[in-house]
Design an enzyme around this catalytic site. Sequence first.
Site, PDB file in Angstrom:
ATOM      1  N   TYR A 177       0.787  -1.257  -0.174  1.00  8.21           N
ATOM      2  CA  TYR A 177       0.040   0.151   0.111  1.00  8.21           C
ATOM      3  C   TYR A 177       0.802   1.251  -0.112  1.00  8.21           C
ATOM      4  O   TYR A 177       0.650   2.273  -0.830  1.00  8.21           O
ATOM      5  CB  TYR A 177      -0.965   0.036   1.213  1.00  8.21           C
ATOM      6  CG  TYR A 177      -1.822   1.335   1.437  1.00  8.21           C
ATOM      7  CD1 TYR A 177      -2.904   1.424   0.540  1.00  8.21           C
ATOM      8  CD2 TYR A 177      -1.528   2.129   2.357  1.00  8.21           C
ATOM      9  CE1 TYR A 177      -3.673   2.585   0.875  1.00  8.21           C
ATOM     10  CE2 TYR A 177      -2.428   3.018   2.596  1.00  8.21           C
ATOM     11  CZ  TYR A 177      -3.508   3.166   1.760  1.00  8.21           C
ATOM     12  OH  TYR A 177      -4.285   4.342   2.043  1.00  8.21           O
ATOM     13  N   LYS A 181       0.977   3.951  -2.878  1.00  6.75           N
ATOM     14  CA  LYS A 181       0.570   5.500  -2.669  1.00  6.75           C
ATOM     15  C   LYS A 181       1.664   6.159  -3.117  1.00  6.75           C
ATOM     16  O   LYS A 181       1.384   7.612  -3.604  1.00  6.75           O
ATOM     17  CB  LYS A 181       0.041   5.736  -1.199  1.00  6.75           C
ATOM     18  CG  LYS A 181      -1.340   4.936  -0.886  1.00  6.75           C
ATOM     19  CD  LYS A 181      -2.357   5.540  -1.893  1.00  6.75           C
ATOM     20  CE  LYS A 181      -3.650   5.055  -1.504  1.00  6.75           C
ATOM     21  NZ  LYS A 181      -4.908   5.590  -2.466  1.00  6.75           N
TER      22      LYS A 181
END
Length: 309
Positions: A177, A181
């Site tokens: 993640y 991001k």
Amino acid sequence: MPVGTSGGLCAGRVVVVTGAGRGLGRAHALAFAAEGAEVVVNDLGVGLDGTAAGADSPAARVVAEIEAAGGSAVAHGGDIATTEGAASLVRTALDTYGRLDTLVNNAGFLRDRMLVNLDEDDWDAVMRVHLKGHFLPLKHAAAWWRAEAKAGRTVAARVINTSSGAGLLGSVGQGNYSAAKAGILGLTSVAAAEMGRYGVQVNAIAPAARTRMTEETFAATMAAPEEGAFDAMAPENVSPLVVWLGSDASDGVTGRVFEVEAGKVTVMEGWRRGPSADKGARWSPAEVGETALKLLAEAEVPGAVYGAG
């Protein structure tokens, strides 16, 4: 939520929001509608880990909320991490409303593991929905905006991408993640540079709010307050900035990253060159190591990774 009148900040604009069935996306869709926008509500209707969550459509429920308040919205249930899904998302806006002005890339899910336990499939799945799920809608929307600009029509388009504090600083147990991001931040910078000539502004937010993705991972921080107190982690706190960035009022703002939480907005300044040294010739390993240590002593200390001990 009452819908804005012809004087709303986004009156006359057509806005697409991905992952808008719940959480931040839902809050954004409702906030845009309240400012007079016509909204395409995209949501695949999957669980927190990206698996199918049944036939009930979260997107349709948000559309019903907007329509009940007097606004205009249409649901889109396609997978925006596929070429066909992203293309059909843009077509839905064009076929329904005849134009597209703002794209909010928000869809995502989690597959959290420590790196040594992180399966390749879980890495790929998170990269797919976050990075590919930002790139493809942006690609198809940008192609239409470029064609409009080349045809001599004025374009005042806006894209708001969704990064995270995990992308800015990293987050223990969220290597996939965090990497995705962080990649969104790079994509935002490039898109802003490439698309500015066509009248497209591209910015990113790093929000902190209570959503399905955060309320379990950061349960204590995301807990709702006592009744009557300011709910600092309500997703609705993030939406006003997104609406402004998605409106004509943000003219001239592009390539920026905003951290937004509760009532606080911060402009992030990103990677900047710090202390440096130039020998004018090749270093030896020992020399460059000694120099590197001196430079590090002069440099600012990086922010702590979320979850680090």
